[in-house]
Design a protein around this motif. Structure first.
Motif, PDB file in Angstrom:
ATOM      1  N   PHE A  25       0.851  -1.198   0.000  1.00 38.39           N
ATOM      2  CA  PHE A  25       0.000   0.000   0.000  1.00 38.39           C
ATOM      3  C   PHE A  25       0.889   1.251   0.000  1.00 38.39           C
ATOM      4  O   PHE A  25       2.072   1.165   0.344  1.00 38.39           O
ATOM      5  CB  PHE A  25      -0.909   0.009   1.239  1.00 38.39           C
ATOM      6  CG  PHE A  25      -2.068  -0.950   1.124  1.00 38.39           C
ATOM      7  CD1 PHE A  25      -3.312  -0.502   0.705  1.00 38.39           C
ATOM      8  CD2 PHE A  25      -1.911  -2.290   1.412  1.00 38.39           C
ATOM      9  CE1 PHE A  25      -4.381  -1.384   0.583  1.00 38.39           C
ATOM     10  CE2 PHE A  25      -2.972  -3.179   1.292  1.00 38.39           C
ATOM     11  CZ  PHE A  25      -4.212  -2.728   0.880  1.00 38.39           C
ATOM     12  N   GLY A  65      -5.291   3.609   4.637  1.00 40.72           N
ATOM     13  CA  GLY A  65      -3.886   3.976   4.644  1.00 40.72           C
ATOM     14  C   GLY A  65      -2.982   2.919   4.074  1.00 40.72           C
ATOM     15  O   GLY A  65      -3.404   2.067   3.308  1.00 40.72           O
ATOM     16  N   GLU A  98      -9.523   2.986   9.431  1.00 43.90           N
ATOM     17  CA  GLU A  98      -8.639   1.826   9.579  1.00 43.90           C
ATOM     18  C   GLU A  98      -7.723   2.084  10.767  1.00 43.90           C
ATOM     19  O   GLU A  98      -7.174   3.185  10.899  1.00 43.90           O
ATOM     20  CB  GLU A  98      -7.780   1.640   8.326  1.00 43.90           C
ATOM     21  CG  GLU A  98      -8.439   0.775   7.294  1.00 43.90           C
ATOM     22  CD  GLU A  98      -7.513   0.479   6.109  1.00 43.90           C
ATOM     23  OE1 GLU A  98      -7.836  -0.444   5.364  1.00 43.90           O
ATOM     24  OE2 GLU A  98      -6.499   1.176   5.928  1.00 43.90           O
ATOM     25  N   ASN A 100      -4.633   0.458  13.598  1.00 46.35           N
ATOM     26  CA  ASN A 100      -3.705  -0.597  14.006  1.00 46.35           C
ATOM     27  C   ASN A 100      -3.913  -0.853  15.498  1.00 46.35           C
ATOM     28  O   ASN A 100      -4.235   0.067  16.248  1.00 46.35           O
ATOM     29  CB  ASN A 100      -2.262  -0.172  13.743  1.00 46.35           C
ATOM     30  CG  ASN A 100      -1.847  -0.464  12.312  1.00 46.35           C
ATOM     31  OD1 ASN A 100      -2.685  -0.454  11.428  1.00 46.35           O
ATOM     32  ND2 ASN A 100      -0.579  -0.728  12.102  1.00 46.35           N
ATOM     33  N   GLY A 123      -6.566  -3.803  11.975  1.00 47.22           N
ATOM     34  CA  GLY A 123      -5.698  -4.803  11.336  1.00 47.22           C
ATOM     35  C   GLY A 123      -4.974  -5.648  12.374  1.00 47.22           C
ATOM     36  O   GLY A 123      -3.897  -5.298  12.832  1.00 47.22           O
ATOM     37  N   ILE A 163      -4.739 -12.106   8.308  1.00 47.31           N
ATOM     38  CA  ILE A 163      -4.106 -12.636   7.093  1.00 47.31           C
ATOM     39  C   ILE A 163      -3.855 -14.117   7.348  1.00 47.31           C
ATOM     40  O   ILE A 163      -3.226 -14.466   8.354  1.00 47.31           O
ATOM     41  CB  ILE A 163      -2.770 -11.921   6.813  1.00 47.31           C
ATOM     42  CG1 ILE A 163      -3.012 -10.439   6.520  1.00 47.31           C
ATOM     43  CG2 ILE A 163      -2.044 -12.582   5.658  1.00 47.31           C
ATOM     44  CD1 ILE A 163      -1.745  -9.637   6.253  1.00 47.31           C
TER      45      ILE A 163
HETATM   46  C1  LIG Z   1      -4.342  -0.813   4.191  1.00 44.05           C
HETATM   47  S1  LIG Z   1      -4.055  -2.323   4.957  1.00 44.05           S
HETATM   48  C2  LIG Z   1      -3.962  -1.984   6.631  1.00 44.05           C
HETATM   49  C3  LIG Z   1      -4.479  -1.169   7.596  1.00 44.05           C
HETATM   50  C4  LIG Z   1      -3.618  -0.982   8.833  1.00 44.05           C
HETATM   51  N1  LIG Z   1      -2.529  -0.127   8.519  1.00 44.05           N
HETATM   52  C5  LIG Z   1      -3.049  -2.280   9.378  1.00 44.05           C
HETATM   53  O1  LIG Z   1      -1.966  -2.681   8.967  1.00 44.05           O
HETATM   54  O2  LIG Z   1      -3.647  -2.851  10.240  1.00 44.05           O
HETATM   55  C6  LIG Z   1      -5.543  -3.233   4.901  1.00 44.05           C
HETATM   56  C7  LIG Z   1      -5.430  -4.712   5.105  1.00 44.05           C
HETATM   57  O3  LIG Z   1      -4.954  -5.362   3.959  1.00 44.05           O
HETATM   58  C8  LIG Z   1      -4.414  -6.604   4.316  1.00 44.05           C
HETATM   59  N2  LIG Z   1      -3.185  -6.817   3.547  1.00 44.05           N
HETATM   60  C9  LIG Z   1      -2.252  -5.897   3.221  1.00 44.05           C
HETATM   61  N3  LIG Z   1      -1.266  -6.472   2.481  1.00 44.05           N
HETATM   62  C10 LIG Z   1      -1.595  -7.784   2.337  1.00 44.05           C
HETATM   63  C11 LIG Z   1      -0.978  -8.912   1.679  1.00 44.05           C
HETATM   64  N4  LIG Z   1       0.168  -8.786   1.023  1.00 44.05           N
HETATM   65  N5  LIG Z   1      -1.615 -10.105   1.739  1.00 44.05           N
HETATM   66  C12 LIG Z   1      -2.792 -10.231   2.391  1.00 44.05           C
HETATM   67  N6  LIG Z   1      -3.398  -9.215   3.025  1.00 44.05           N
HETATM   68  C13 LIG Z   1      -2.819  -8.006   3.007  1.00 44.05           C
HETATM   69  C14 LIG Z   1      -4.160  -6.591   5.815  1.00 44.05           C
HETATM   70  O4  LIG Z   1      -5.016  -7.478   6.469  1.00 44.05           O
HETATM   71  C15 LIG Z   1      -4.486  -5.169   6.185  1.00 44.05           C
HETATM   72  O5  LIG Z   1      -5.061  -5.053   7.444  1.00 44.05           O
END
Ligand SMILES: C[S@@+](CC[C@H](N)C(=O)[O-])C[C@H]1O[C@@H](n2cnc3c(N)ncnc32)[C@H](O)[C@@H]1O
Ligand code: SF4
Length: 387
Positions: A25, A65, A98, A100, A123, A163
């Protein structure tokens, strides 16, 4: 603007405390953040869109984010206020943040509620410390559970993310972890299979053989187990990775999957706006936070690219988003957005193959992927779009 349908607004906050090795992201670790400048820039960008979207109603706001729970709550409050005065809210407006699960952020939940946020998506990612460490997370399982408890005190509408399909994860260990998660869950749960994204530290580590992922068969079994356990606990999947009690589906994300219009502000945010029926404009903001700030200061917006999508691009996006939903795509939406029905668009041999093999259903309601089709959705969509 042809549509009277309410609009979803996405606000991107591009900062995190540290960068997780799996995440691609648009998120950055910054030592110093000029909050006043950031607030002013969001407000300016929102004002830029006021004449373009005059008179529209807002159905949802999503602070994503990055880690927007790190922002001072008054910034979220001012942005919410601005969106409300520029446009107006539908009565059941959904405003998600969102978050943490660290103690600092958990301590700010009451203030975010006061600021106008009415839904939080946290998350958590894993419920054991070993896997949290592997995922490069800043929190322990214990800290995450404490943060979740605090969150529940303030918000009845919340969700958390895990995840799964992590290295070494077995059906037994995931069954136990998911059982715990379902005990902790409210009305919504997001469960993502770990994906290896290009350009991340996990990408090179995986390529170099530093860790292995569950094989395809195990991943398929993990997915099946996830669907079964969530359904049995009243949280059926309404989208590939998202589960909710009926009525608690994320309105904001539904806008993406139903291909409704949305405006994205902040670095790297995307928008899809509809200047006329069966037409879509794609807009993308400048990715780099400092460059976005600079552009907003000089031009009033951070638009990097704006283009009209071709009919084929619209069809592809519409199908890719809509087929992720358990209910699939309705005939009404086909008429509204594409102007044609599935039988007019997709080649008969492909439709016949997918129907005969039980990957999709096609009826008066519309088209949808079956339980057999959903786990292999990319191939199903590729076939649908082949002539
Ligand atoms: C924008 S992100 C995170 C929000 C927050 N910053 C956090 O880390 O808790 C949204 C969600 O995408 C998922 N995510 C991000 N990268 C991933 C990946 N490579 N594989 C699987 N899920 C992913 C995670 O579960 C994460 O909470
Ligand atoms: S997963 Fe969340 S905390 Fe980690 S880098 Fe991505 S956005 Fe930041």
């Amino acid at each position: 603007m042809y549509s009277e349908k309410p609009l979803a607004v996405y606000v991107h906050w591009p900062f995190c405390k540290s960068k997780c090795p799996y995440c691609d992201f648009n998120s950055h670790v910054a030592t110093e953040i000029n909050y006043a400048k950031w607030l002013e820039s969001y407000i300016r960008e929102l004002d830029y869109f006021l004449p373009r979207l005059a008179g529209r109603k807002i159905s949802s706001i999503f602070f994503g984010g990055g880690t927007p729970s790190l922002m001072p709550p008054f910034i979220a409050g001012k942005i919410i206020e601005k969106i409300k005065t520029n446009w107006s809210f539908v009565p059941e407006v959904e405003i998600t943040l969102e978050a943490n699960p660290t103690s600092v952020e958990a301590g700010k939940m009451a203030d975010f509620l006061d600021a106008g946020v009415n839904r939080v998506s946290m998350g958590i990612q894993a419920l054991n410390d070993q896997d949290l460490k592997f995922l490069g997370r800043e929190h322990s399982a214990k800290e995450a559970l404490a943060a979740l408890e605090k969150l529940k005190k303030h918000f009845s509408n919340f969700s958390f993310d895990l995840i799964y399909a992590r290295p070494g994860q077995t059906l037994e260990s995931w069954r136990e972890e998911l059982r715990k998660a379902l005990e902790l869950a409210g009305n919504h749960l997001s469960l993502y299979q770990l994906t290896i994204e290009k350009g991340t530290p996990f990408y090179s580590a995986y390529r170099d053989g530093n860790f292995q992922l569950p094989d395809d068969e195990t991943s398929a079994d993990l997915y099946k187990l996830t669907q079964e356990m969530c359904s049995a606990n009243g949280l059926p999947a309404y989208e590939i990775s998202n589960h909710a009690r009926p009525g608690f589906e994320s309105r904001h994300n539904m806008s993406y999957w139903k291909y409704d219009e949305y405006l994205g502000v902040g670095p790297g945010a995307h928008s899809r706006l509809a200047p006329a029926a069966q037409s879509r404009t794609h807009m993308m903001m400048i990715h780099d936070p400092a460059a976005w700030l600079k552009s907003v200061a000089t031009n009033g917006n951070g638009i990097q690219q704006e283009s009209k999508l071709s009919a084929q691009e619209i069809l592809e996006e519409f199908v890719m988003m809509g087929m992720r939903l358990s209910d699939g795509i309705s005939r009404k939406n086909f008429s509204l957005i594409i102007g044609q029905q599935p039988e007019d668009i997709f080649a008969k041999p492909q439709l016949d193959f997918l129907l005969q093999e039980g990957f999709i259903t096609l009826d008066n309601a519309g088209i949808r992927a079956t339980n057999k089709g959903l786990p292999v959705l990319n191939s199903v969509i590729a076939r649908l779009l082949t002539h």
